[in-house]
Design a protein around this motif. Structure first.
Motif, PDB file in Angstrom:
ATOM      1  N   VAL A   1     -33.299 -15.544   6.182  1.00  0.00           N
ATOM      2  CA  VAL A   1     -32.630 -16.675   5.519  1.00  0.00           C
ATOM      3  C   VAL A   1     -32.447 -16.372   4.036  1.00  0.00           C
ATOM      4  O   VAL A   1     -31.344 -16.508   3.494  1.00  0.00           O
ATOM      5  CB  VAL A   1     -33.423 -17.994   5.713  1.00  0.00           C
ATOM      6  N   PHE A   2     -33.513 -15.937   3.373  1.00  0.00           N
ATOM      7  CA  PHE A   2     -33.415 -15.676   1.928  1.00  0.00           C
ATOM      8  C   PHE A   2     -32.515 -14.483   1.622  1.00  0.00           C
ATOM      9  O   PHE A   2     -31.768 -14.507   0.646  1.00  0.00           O
ATOM     10  CB  PHE A   2     -34.796 -15.497   1.311  1.00  0.00           C
ATOM     11  N   VAL A   3     -32.568 -13.457   2.460  1.00  0.00           N
ATOM     12  CA  VAL A   3     -31.676 -12.310   2.247  1.00  0.00           C
ATOM     13  C   VAL A   3     -30.219 -12.742   2.381  1.00  0.00           C
ATOM     14  O   VAL A   3     -29.366 -12.337   1.586  1.00  0.00           O
ATOM     15  CB  VAL A   3     -32.017 -11.166   3.232  1.00  0.00           C
ATOM     16  N   LEU A   4     -29.932 -13.592   3.363  1.00  0.00           N
ATOM     17  CA  LEU A   4     -28.549 -14.034   3.551  1.00  0.00           C
ATOM     18  C   LEU A   4     -28.105 -15.024   2.483  1.00  0.00           C
ATOM     19  O   LEU A   4     -26.931 -15.044   2.111  1.00  0.00           O
ATOM     20  CB  LEU A   4     -28.377 -14.626   4.946  1.00  0.00           C
ATOM     21  N   ILE A   5     -29.017 -15.829   1.975  1.00  0.00           N
ATOM     22  CA  ILE A   5     -28.665 -16.742   0.883  1.00  0.00           C
ATOM     23  C   ILE A   5     -28.334 -15.955  -0.383  1.00  0.00           C
ATOM     24  O   ILE A   5     -27.376 -16.261  -1.091  1.00  0.00           O
ATOM     25  CB  ILE A   5     -29.790 -17.763   0.626  1.00  0.00           C
TER      26      ILE A   5
ATOM     27  N   PHE B   1     -24.203 -17.958   8.175  1.00  0.00           N
ATOM     28  CA  PHE B   1     -25.291 -17.196   8.787  1.00  0.00           C
ATOM     29  C   PHE B   1     -26.680 -17.692   8.407  1.00  0.00           C
ATOM     30  O   PHE B   1     -27.582 -17.724   9.248  1.00  0.00           O
ATOM     31  CB  PHE B   1     -25.155 -15.704   8.466  1.00  0.00           C
ATOM     32  N   HIS B   2     -26.871 -18.073   7.151  1.00  0.00           N
ATOM     33  CA  HIS B   2     -28.220 -18.524   6.799  1.00  0.00           C
ATOM     34  C   HIS B   2     -28.590 -19.807   7.523  1.00  0.00           C
ATOM     35  O   HIS B   2     -29.753 -20.032   7.831  1.00  0.00           O
ATOM     36  CB  HIS B   2     -28.401 -18.637   5.278  1.00  0.00           C
ATOM     37  N   TRP B   3     -27.591 -20.660   7.859  1.00  0.00           N
ATOM     38  CA  TRP B   3     -27.888 -21.874   8.630  1.00  0.00           C
ATOM     39  C   TRP B   3     -28.330 -21.539  10.045  1.00  0.00           C
ATOM     40  O   TRP B   3     -29.189 -22.221  10.623  1.00  0.00           O
ATOM     41  CB  TRP B   3     -26.681 -22.816   8.654  1.00  0.00           C
ATOM     42  N   LEU B   4     -27.760 -20.505  10.623  1.00  0.00           N
ATOM     43  CA  LEU B   4     -28.182 -20.085  11.959  1.00  0.00           C
ATOM     44  C   LEU B   4     -29.629 -19.607  11.950  1.00  0.00           C
ATOM     45  O   LEU B   4     -30.393 -19.877  12.883  1.00  0.00           O
ATOM     46  CB  LEU B   4     -27.253 -18.995  12.489  1.00  0.00           C
TER      47      LEU B   4
END
Length: 160
Positions: free
Chosen positions: A59-63, A87-90
């Motif tokens: 999540v943090f990497v995608l944010i 993607f981070h929501w998924l």
């Protein structure tokens, strides 16, 4: 394709690398070697906790994907895409499922609430929903990326 759009490459690469980390951990049986099989609380906590930690890291990497991409690449084409907001929501959804599974495991094994198996009974289906959405979003991202890059030769205005 991956050479044309650095953003697609980085999004897919980050997801692939962080997902691939799961396989050596769980397929090798590392968790089963670390914890005794008779201690279901510890074993379940490590299993769901490891998945939760890896999902939160994703999540943090995608944010912060744009900032990380700029650190590892010298490309001037790194920018936010429409898919950066998906993607981070998924993975937040997957993290929520892992957290609920962890809490349910604690309730089941420590507090002897044997009727609490809603997440456990549906775990694979709930996670597969997230994976299906992630795969669909990756496919849509690749299709839209090739569509926007393939036809930029000349735009007509109708005045020609």
């Amino acid at each position: 394709m991956y050479r044309k759009d650095i953003n697609v490459t980085h999004i897919a690469g980050f997801i692939f690398i962080l997902t691939a980390v799961n396989y050596p951990i769980f397929d090798s049986g590392l968790i089963n070697y670390v914890t005794p099989s008779d201690n279901k609380l510890l074993q379940g906590t490590i299993i769901y906790g490891t998945q939760l930690i890896l999902s939160i890291i994703t999540v943090f990497v995608l944010i912060f994907r744009v900032q990380l991409s700029r650190l590892i690449s010298k490309s001037n084409n790194i920018a936010l895409t429409h898919f950066d907001g998906i993607f981070h929501w998924l993975y937040i959804y997957a993290s929520l499922i892992y957290l609920l599974a962890l809490l349910e495991n604690i309730a089941w094994s420590h507090f002897e609430l044997k009727s609490w198996t809603l997440i456990y009974d549906n775990f694979e289906g709930l996670i597969y929903i997230g994976w299906a959405l992630c795969c669909g979003a990756l496919l849509a991202m690749m299709i839209s990326s090739t569509g926007s890059n393939c036809c930029n030769d000349k735009q007509t205005t109708g005045n020609e």
